[in-house]
Design a protein around this motif. Structure first.
Motif, PDB file in Angstrom:
ATOM      1  N   ARG A 297       0.836  -1.206   0.000  1.00 43.11           N
ATOM      2  CA  ARG A 297       0.000   0.000   0.000  1.00 43.11           C
ATOM      3  C   ARG A 297       0.866   1.249   0.000  1.00 43.11           C
ATOM      4  O   ARG A 297       0.602   2.199  -0.731  1.00 43.11           O
ATOM      5  CB  ARG A 297      -0.937  -0.013   1.215  1.00 43.11           C
ATOM      6  N   VAL A 375       5.503   7.747  14.899  1.00 45.35           N
ATOM      7  CA  VAL A 375       4.110   7.454  14.513  1.00 45.35           C
ATOM      8  C   VAL A 375       3.160   8.399  15.243  1.00 45.35           C
ATOM      9  O   VAL A 375       2.277   9.020  14.633  1.00 45.35           O
ATOM     10  CB  VAL A 375       3.753   5.978  14.826  1.00 45.35           C
TER      11      VAL A 375
ATOM     12  N   LEU B 183     -10.099   5.195  16.959  1.00 44.42           N
ATOM     13  CA  LEU B 183      -8.756   5.788  17.045  1.00 44.42           C
ATOM     14  C   LEU B 183      -8.819   7.297  16.848  1.00 44.42           C
ATOM     15  O   LEU B 183      -8.149   8.057  17.561  1.00 44.42           O
ATOM     16  CB  LEU B 183      -7.841   5.132  15.999  1.00 44.42           C
ATOM     17  N   ALA B 211      -0.028   4.786  19.158  1.00 41.10           N
ATOM     18  CA  ALA B 211       0.796   4.387  18.005  1.00 41.10           C
ATOM     19  C   ALA B 211       0.585   2.904  17.711  1.00 41.10           C
ATOM     20  O   ALA B 211       0.475   2.497  16.552  1.00 41.10           O
ATOM     21  CB  ALA B 211       2.265   4.683  18.279  1.00 41.10           C
ATOM     22  N   ASP B 212       0.503   2.099  18.754  1.00 38.80           N
ATOM     23  CA  ASP B 212       0.257   0.664  18.556  1.00 38.80           C
ATOM     24  C   ASP B 212      -1.146   0.424  17.991  1.00 38.80           C
ATOM     25  O   ASP B 212      -1.341  -0.472  17.163  1.00 38.80           O
ATOM     26  CB  ASP B 212       0.429  -0.095  19.873  1.00 38.80           C
ATOM     27  N   TYR B 214      -2.774   2.479  16.062  1.00 38.28           N
ATOM     28  CA  TYR B 214      -2.672   2.850  14.642  1.00 38.28           C
ATOM     29  C   TYR B 214      -2.064   1.698  13.841  1.00 38.28           C
ATOM     30  O   TYR B 214      -2.542   1.364  12.746  1.00 38.28           O
ATOM     31  CB  TYR B 214      -1.817   4.111  14.491  1.00 38.28           C
ATOM     32  N   THR B 215      -1.009   1.115  14.394  1.00 38.83           N
ATOM     33  CA  THR B 215      -0.355  -0.016  13.728  1.00 38.83           C
ATOM     34  C   THR B 215      -1.347  -1.140  13.469  1.00 38.83           C
ATOM     35  O   THR B 215      -1.429  -1.680  12.366  1.00 38.83           O
ATOM     36  CB  THR B 215       0.799  -0.521  14.612  1.00 38.83           C
ATOM     37  N   GLU B 218      -3.812  -0.195  10.645  1.00 35.64           N
ATOM     38  CA  GLU B 218      -3.221  -0.291   9.302  1.00 35.64           C
ATOM     39  C   GLU B 218      -2.999  -1.747   8.896  1.00 35.64           C
ATOM     40  O   GLU B 218      -3.259  -2.119   7.746  1.00 35.64           O
ATOM     41  CB  GLU B 218      -1.903   0.486   9.228  1.00 35.64           C
ATOM     42  N   LEU B 219      -2.497  -2.556   9.814  1.00 38.46           N
ATOM     43  CA  LEU B 219      -2.288  -3.974   9.486  1.00 38.46           C
ATOM     44  C   LEU B 219      -3.631  -4.642   9.190  1.00 38.46           C
ATOM     45  O   LEU B 219      -3.742  -5.454   8.272  1.00 38.46           O
ATOM     46  CB  LEU B 219      -1.541  -4.694  10.613  1.00 38.46           C
ATOM     47  N   ARG B 221      -6.294  -3.186   7.979  1.00 43.39           N
ATOM     48  CA  ARG B 221      -6.767  -2.721   6.669  1.00 43.39           C
ATOM     49  C   ARG B 221      -6.035  -3.443   5.546  1.00 43.39           C
ATOM     50  O   ARG B 221      -6.618  -3.799   4.530  1.00 43.39           O
ATOM     51  CB  ARG B 221      -6.533  -1.220   6.512  1.00 43.39           C
ATOM     52  N   SER B 222      -4.727  -3.641   5.731  1.00 40.52           N
ATOM     53  CA  SER B 222      -3.959  -4.322   4.691  1.00 40.52           C
ATOM     54  C   SER B 222      -4.488  -5.727   4.467  1.00 40.52           C
ATOM     55  O   SER B 222      -4.634  -6.172   3.333  1.00 40.52           O
ATOM     56  CB  SER B 222      -2.475  -4.359   5.078  1.00 40.52           C
ATOM     57  N   LEU B 223      -4.775  -6.428   5.572  1.00 42.72           N
ATOM     58  CA  LEU B 223      -5.302  -7.789   5.447  1.00 42.72           C
ATOM     59  C   LEU B 223      -6.708  -7.776   4.852  1.00 42.72           C
ATOM     60  O   LEU B 223      -7.034  -8.604   3.987  1.00 42.72           O
ATOM     61  CB  LEU B 223      -5.334  -8.463   6.826  1.00 42.72           C
ATOM     62  N   LEU B 225      -8.130  -5.544   2.920  1.00 44.81           N
ATOM     63  CA  LEU B 225      -8.149  -5.167   1.505  1.00 44.81           C
ATOM     64  C   LEU B 225      -7.538  -6.270   0.638  1.00 44.81           C
ATOM     65  O   LEU B 225      -7.983  -6.494  -0.493  1.00 44.81           O
ATOM     66  CB  LEU B 225      -7.415  -3.834   1.306  1.00 44.81           C
ATOM     67  N   TYR B 248      -7.712 -11.277  12.559  1.00 38.76           N
ATOM     68  CA  TYR B 248      -6.844 -10.186  12.995  1.00 38.76           C
ATOM     69  C   TYR B 248      -7.624  -8.877  13.164  1.00 38.76           C
ATOM     70  O   TYR B 248      -7.479  -8.183  14.171  1.00 38.76           O
ATOM     71  CB  TYR B 248      -5.692  -9.979  12.009  1.00 38.76           C
TER      72      TYR B 248
END
Lengths: 386, 323
Positions: A297, A375, B183, B211-212, B214-215, B218-219, B221-223, B225, B248
């Motif tokens: 991404r 971050v 978040l 921050a965690d 957010y991580t 994002e992870l 969303r990646s999975l 998508l 997840y």
């Protein structure tokens, strides 16, 4: 959205894969690193082979000897290299950090002098940023540089420098103005590691090996033309270097993690894993896939907009902690044999070494604490803590 | 390789966010008018002939909006089992469906038709009684069906794999929408709330968990998508990608909501704040259908037992000594 390789990417990947099958010497496959990793002539030969095949400096502009390829090719290159367990080009600091910094800030003379031998592995580079008193807080560097008769005279100490013991040149961040504080008054130099007054001492680490070094500078005279950027403008130049360090790193790390998890699965198959361990294996595989597609991404955003997506900033943070868990899980699956030393341990002590080495992952190239600050502050926009 | 949304998909997201902000409780007819009920339905059946990727955008936004209605049950769950005329009726906004994949059936209060799994196929339920149950997540009603019998045969049971992958991915996408909003609430609060003379987001005990979080978002969303792309293109990895995404993203949405509740302190614990509703949706998503533990057991089995041949090139562990 299309997650498959484009025809062009597929061709590049296929050619690279078959080149690796033919060209990677078997005794270099899975080469695990350590004190003498880069000392042997076989590593230089391997690096030259990469260069001759056009894989060194893939994304560099062609005018500087690079391949002029898109970042997607670099990502594919890193993935395939990790999957083949091929050791990287010996000039990782040069190609990943020094070279891009010279391209961005260097003079024409510097570009023509340094870039070609760097890609060909004829000259090796190291990095002199961290100091005993300046780690995460890089602006605290105290190694001094003083202009004297057309030379910078350098005094001080650098630490955690990979490759310094075999390096020909060092990208060195110095304090040129003793009265300036923090980000002001820093100057970025290219230093000949063979110059008089440069001393390198290996640093033995938790694994027993010495990947890193200390470098001591005693009245080292650096010609003024070795200045990179402006006197006092070293911080901006250093940021270019660090940006490149973190740039495509995520792909290499993800691919390494994929190899690590494949080995973990093979270990579970070989030694058996209980249901709780299997649950953790599935978790690690899931998170590794998540890092992979997060990198994709970020890269897609870079290709489309010229700026990497913010999500890319988490790759190193996630990878480092994942690698620590994965290696520890492997030791747990090994059971009592995990206590055995390298000579007697199963699989040649691979997991024992990997687990100890992984403790450095959350420290090197940006500690997890600093990365979480980045971050929080730059991605989430929370107020700055300092 | 291109992992970005098309301008059309981006526009759809924008439209969805604006519409759902203005219309928190949309009717099925309104969704049909927007064309959302026929996104992936073929044009000859009155749909838009687009793919699950466009629906993925909507599931994320509907999750974020805590939409209450039979969209997930109809589009995310039952659609692959339905015949051409049923699809046409969905695209036009005439009807809605739910599927009794397990004992607890979602959106049983609003779905017009119920499909059931029986033997070798999926059938429309005829007769029977619906009993609505109290659910922790009030935005997704649950119920059970009692009695009745298989009526019209809708599909062969081989469609169940597609249904599993599609519904798990839809829930993972909803979870992403829920987690993002939680978040955002936490970031906004940590950026404005002052204690001990400073905005609390300054303190790393507050900022690092965010921050965690957010991580994790994002992870997730990646999975999600990735799974959506696999579902949309009928990729071989659709099942395992959906299992990874659901396990997840479901778990992560719960964790992110918990971090957000903690970040907001007492306010986050109140009935008035929307975090409690986001949290309950996250909990509902996590517990819906196959559990994360079970999904991970399936992933582990596919890695350890089934893929032995394909991963043979990297096994066994090979070590070459340095220098």
């Amino acid at each position: 959205m299309d997650l498959r390789d484009t025809p062009d990417e597929a061709t590049f990947r296929a050619e690279l894969r078959s080149w690796l099958e033919e060209s990677l010497p078997q005794d270099l496959q899975g080469h695990r690193g350590g004190a003498t990793r880069f000392a042997g002539p076989e590593m230089r030969a391997w690096s030259r082979a990469l260069h001759d095949a056009g894989y060194a400096g893939l994304t560099w502009p062609e005018e500087y000897g690079g391949g002029g390829a898109p970042y997607t090719h670099q990502a594919i290159f890193l993935e395939e290299m990790a999957r083949a367990e091929a050791p990287p080009h010996i000039g990782v600091i040069g190609i990943g950090m020094a070279g891009p910094t010279i391209i961005a800030h260097g003079t024409d003379e510097q570009k023509s002098r340094y870039l070609a031998p760097l890609l060909a592995a004829d000259e090796i580079w190291c990095q002199g940023f961290s100091e005993p008193g300046a780690g995460s807080d890089l602006a605290g560097v105290r190694t001094s540089s003083r202009l004297d008769d057309g030379h910078f005279v350098v005094n001080g100490q650098k630490v955690w420098s990979s490759f310094a013991h075999i390096a020909d040149f060092c990208i060195l961040l110095t304090r040129s103005d003793p009265d300036a504080t923090r980000h002001a008054g820093l100057t970025y130099l290219i230093v000949d590691m063979h110059a008089s007054g440069v001393e390198v001492r290996p640093l033995r680490q938790i694994t027993g090996e010495a990947e890193f070094n200390e470098i001591f500078f005693s009245d080292v005279r650096v010609p003024a033309e070795n200045l990179l950027g402006e006197v006092g403008g070293g911080w901006q130049v250093a940021m270019t270097t660090l940006l490149h360090e973190r740039g495509t790193l995520g792909f290499a790390l993800q691919a390494q993690l994929e190899v690590q998890i494949r080995k973990l699965v093979a270990l579970a198959r070989d030694r058996g894993a209980d249901p709780l361990q299997r649950d953790r294996i599935a978790r690690e595989w899931t998170e590794m896939q998540a890092v992979r597609f997060t990198n994709y991404r970020s890269l897609s955003a870079l290709m489309k907009t010229g700026m990497p997506g913010p999500e890319g900033s988490i790759s190193k943070l996630v990878w480092s902690e994942a690698n620590q868990r994965v290696t520890k899980l492997a030791l747990e699956i090994l059971g009592p044999d995990a206590a055995l030393g390298e000579e007697n341990a199963p699989y040649g002590g691979y997991w024992q070494y990997q687990q100890l080495r992984s403790r450095g992952n959350t420290i090197e190239a940006g500690t997890s604490e600093v990365l979480r600050n980045i971050v929080a502050e730059r991605v989430l926009g929370l107020p700055y803590s300092r | 390789m291109d992992f970005t949304f098309t301008p059309v998909q981006e526009a759809l997201r924008e439209q969805a966010r604006e519409f759902l902000a203005a219309t928190p409780e949309p009717t099925w007819a309104q969704l049909a008018e927007l064309g959302w009920t026929g996104v992936s339905i073929a044009e000859e059946d009155g749909g838009a002939g687009l793919s699950f990727l466009e629906e993925a955008v909507l599931f994320e936004e509907l999750g974020r909006a805590l939409y209450r209605g039979p969209y997930f049950a109809t589009i995310g769950l039952t659609l692959p089992a339905l015949l051409s005329e049923d699809r046409a009726a969905i695209a036009s906004g005439e009807t809605t469906w739910t599927l009794a994949l397990g004992p607890l059936v979602p959106d049983l209060d609003s779905a017009e038709h119920v499909a059931i799994v029986g033997g070798d196929g999926i059938y429309e339920l005829e007769g029977g009684e619906r009993e609505l149950l109290a659910a922790t997540d009030e935005s997704r009603p649950l119920g059970v069906v009692r009695g009745g019998e298989p009526g019209r045969r809708l599909a062969d049971s081989t469609v169940l794999a597609e249904i599993e992958a599609r519904s798990q991915t839809a829930l993972a996408l909803e979870a992403c929408g829920v987690a993002w909003l939680a978040l955002e609430d936490a970031i906004e609060y940590a950026s404005s709330r002052v204690q001990f003379g400073k905005k609390i987001g300054v303190y790393q005990a507050v900022s690092h968990p965010l921050a965690d979080a957010y991580t994790r978002v994002e992870l997730s969303r990646s999975l999600a998508l990735w799974a959506a792309w696999c579902v949309a293109t009928d990729d071989d990895q659709a099942s395992i990608a959906a299992a990874a995404a659901k396990s997840y993203a479901g778990e992560s949405a719960v964790a992110v909501c918990e971090t957000a509740i903690q970040s907001l302190g007492g306010i986050g614990f109140t009935w008035e704040h929307r975090l409690q509703r986001l949290y309950k949706r996250a909990l509902g998503i996590e517990s819906f259908g196959t559990s994360g533990t079970r999904l991970r057991a399936e992933i582990a089995a596919s890695l350890i037992e089934q893929d032995e041949a394909s991963s043979g090139s990297l096994a066994p562990v090979k070590v070459t000594q340095g220098g």
